[in-house]
Design a protein around this motif. Structure first.
Motif, short mmCIF file in Angstrom:
data_model
loop_
_atom_site.label_atom_id
_atom_site.label_comp_id
_atom_site.label_asym_id
_atom_site.label_seq_id
_atom_site.Cartn_x
_atom_site.Cartn_y
_atom_site.Cartn_z
N GLU A 87 0.95 -0.89 -0.05
CA GLU A 87 0.09 -0.33 0.17
C GLU A 87 1.16 1.24 -0.18
O GLU A 87 1.78 0.94 0.47
N MET A 88 0.48 2.30 -0.60
CA MET A 88 1.16 3.62 -0.94
C MET A 88 1.11 4.02 1.07
O MET A 88 2.98 4.64 1.54
N SER A 89 0.74 3.72 1.57
CA SER A 89 1.00 4.03 2.82
C SER A 89 2.77 3.26 3.70
O SER A 89 2.98 3.76 4.70
N GLU A 90 2.14 1.86 3.25
CA GLU A 90 4.15 1.05 3.32
C GLU A 90 4.55 1.10 2.45
O GLU A 90 6.11 1.75 2.71
N VAL A 91 4.79 1.69 1.42
CA VAL A 91 6.02 2.58 0.32
C VAL A 91 6.25 3.43 1.04
O VAL A 91 7.89 3.63 1.69
N THR A 92 5.80 4.54 2.09
CA THR A 92 6.43 5.69 2.76
C THR A 92 6.46 5.80 3.91
O THR A 92 6.94 6.58 4.37
N PHE A 93 6.13 4.61 4.50
CA PHE A 93 6.16 4.60 5.94
C PHE A 93 7.81 4.85 6.44
O PHE A 93 7.97 5.59 7.65
N ARG A 140 -4.38 9.88 -0.14
CA ARG A 140 -5.75 9.98 -0.19
C ARG A 140 -5.93 9.35 0.99
O ARG A 140 -5.32 7.75 1.74
N GLY A 141 -8.04 9.47 1.29
CA GLY A 141 -8.08 8.85 2.55
C GLY A 141 -7.89 10.16 3.53
O GLY A 141 -7.38 11.27 3.43
N GLU A 142 -8.56 9.90 4.86
CA GLU A 142 -8.40 10.45 6.25
C GLU A 142 -6.83 11.44 6.53
O GLU A 142 -5.67 10.35 6.23
N ASN A 143 -7.23 12.38 6.49
CA ASN A 143 -5.40 13.61 6.88
C ASN A 143 -5.39 12.88 8.44
O ASN A 143 -6.58 13.92 8.92
N ASP A 144 -4.55 12.80 8.72
CA ASP A 144 -4.58 13.35 10.51
C ASP A 144 -3.34 14.06 10.57
O ASP A 144 -1.99 14.78 9.69
N GLU A 145 -3.70 15.30 11.08
CA GLU A 145 -3.02 16.02 11.15
C GLU A 145 -1.99 16.71 11.99
O GLU A 145 -1.10 17.66 11.68
N ARG A 146 -1.61 15.17 12.81
CA ARG A 146 -0.01 15.14 13.12
C ARG A 146 0.88 15.12 12.14
O ARG A 146 1.98 15.63 12.57
N PHE A 147 0.40 14.99 11.07
CA PHE A 147 2.10 14.69 9.90
C PHE A 147 1.89 16.11 9.48
O PHE A 147 3.02 16.29 9.02
N GLY A 148 0.30 16.82 8.82
CA GLY A 148 0.14 17.78 7.86
C GLY A 148 -0.62 18.37 7.64
O GLY A 148 -1.86 16.94 8.11
#
Length: 270
Positions: A87-93, A140-148
């Motif tokens: 998943e893209m979240s894993e690619v960029t982890f 894509r998906g819900e944004n976590d404001e702790r990241f940006g």
């Protein structure tokens, strides 16, 4: 995801990765930069909590921590690609983890196909912009404001000051470098002649299967990014030949020492 990243960063801090300044992602055939690092820690990905494991030949799958040109760096000897099934979240982890370790500057590298008629195999290209044609967006998906923020400014994806500094470094070392736009496709197939023409018509100078998701996520967290590509095959009319992953590795390897010298001198000036 935030808790997993926190857990991974805590693990790395606990084993001695302390206040790194610079993150480096090493692409296919470019692992030689590691030889320039005074290594303090070398951790296989499979020993790092929550880390994916690289499945591509030529990507050793090791996280390196040490000193390069007087700067503390964390280098990924092997990256993760969307075409591997991650998943893209894993690619960029790992980029998220680097940021949580305190890294604010990221250098990405890759091997790619050149479509600019002025390019030849073995050329080194400074990436000054990119075109994202991946089928999935890493934010894509819900944004976590702790990241940006939800909507990320991309007017300067690759830091202009760092680009100028690399050009000055190359000039000082008498190393020829090109500059251009990188377009990212999913892969893992190499491009057809028609796809190479499409890439050129879209305004890119080179095409590959990585880098852009990592840069997008880094920019989401406010990191400064810099990118280098090695041209390992040509998508230029009349110069398109059969290509293989092995040939790409060999072509990238031929520029490995030159890139290593460039990066070592570049980081010394940062």
């Amino acid at each position: 995801m935030y808790e997993k990243i926190k857990e991974t960063a805590r693990f790395l801090k606990d084993i001695g990765i302390d206040k790194p300044e610079f993150g480096i992602v090493l692409g296919t055939g470019l692992g030689g930069i590691v030889k320039m690092i005074e290594i303090e820690k070398s951790i296989p990905y499979h020993d790092i909590p929550n880390f994916p494991v690289s499945t591509v030949t030529g990507h050793s799958g090791t996280l390196i921590y040490g000193e390069l040109s007087g700067k503390k760096v964390v280098a990924m000897q092997g990256r993760f690609h969307y075409y591997e099934g991650w998943e893209m979240s894993e690619v960029t982890f790992p980029i998220r983890v680097m940021h949580m370790l305190g890294i604010t500057k990221l250098m990405v590298s890759n091997a790619c196909g050149g479509v600019n008629p002025d390019f030849k195999v073995g050329d080194i290209m400074i990436i000054n912009d990119h075109i994202n044609m991946m089928p999935e967006h890493p934010l894509r998906g819900e944004n976590d404001e702790r990241f940006g923020p939800r909507f990320v400014d991309m007017h300067e994806p690759y830091n202009r000051k760092m680009i100028s500094l690399m050009k000055a470094t190359a000039f000082d070392l008498k190393i020829e470098v090109k500059e251009g736009i990188y377009l990212a496709l999913q892969g893992p197939t190499f491009e057809t002649p028609a796809e190479y023409r499409m890439v050129k018509l879209m305004g890119a100078d080179a095409v590959g299967m990585s880098t852009v998701p990592e840069v997008i996520v880094a920019k989401h967290m406010g990191m400064d990014c810099f990118g280098l590509s090695v041209i390992t095959d040509l998508g230029i009319e009349g110069k398109i030949e059969e290509v293989s992953h092995e040939a790409v590795q060999v072509a990238a390897k031929s520029s490995e020492m030159t890139i290593s010298r460039l990066v070592e001198a570049f980081i010394a000036k940062l």
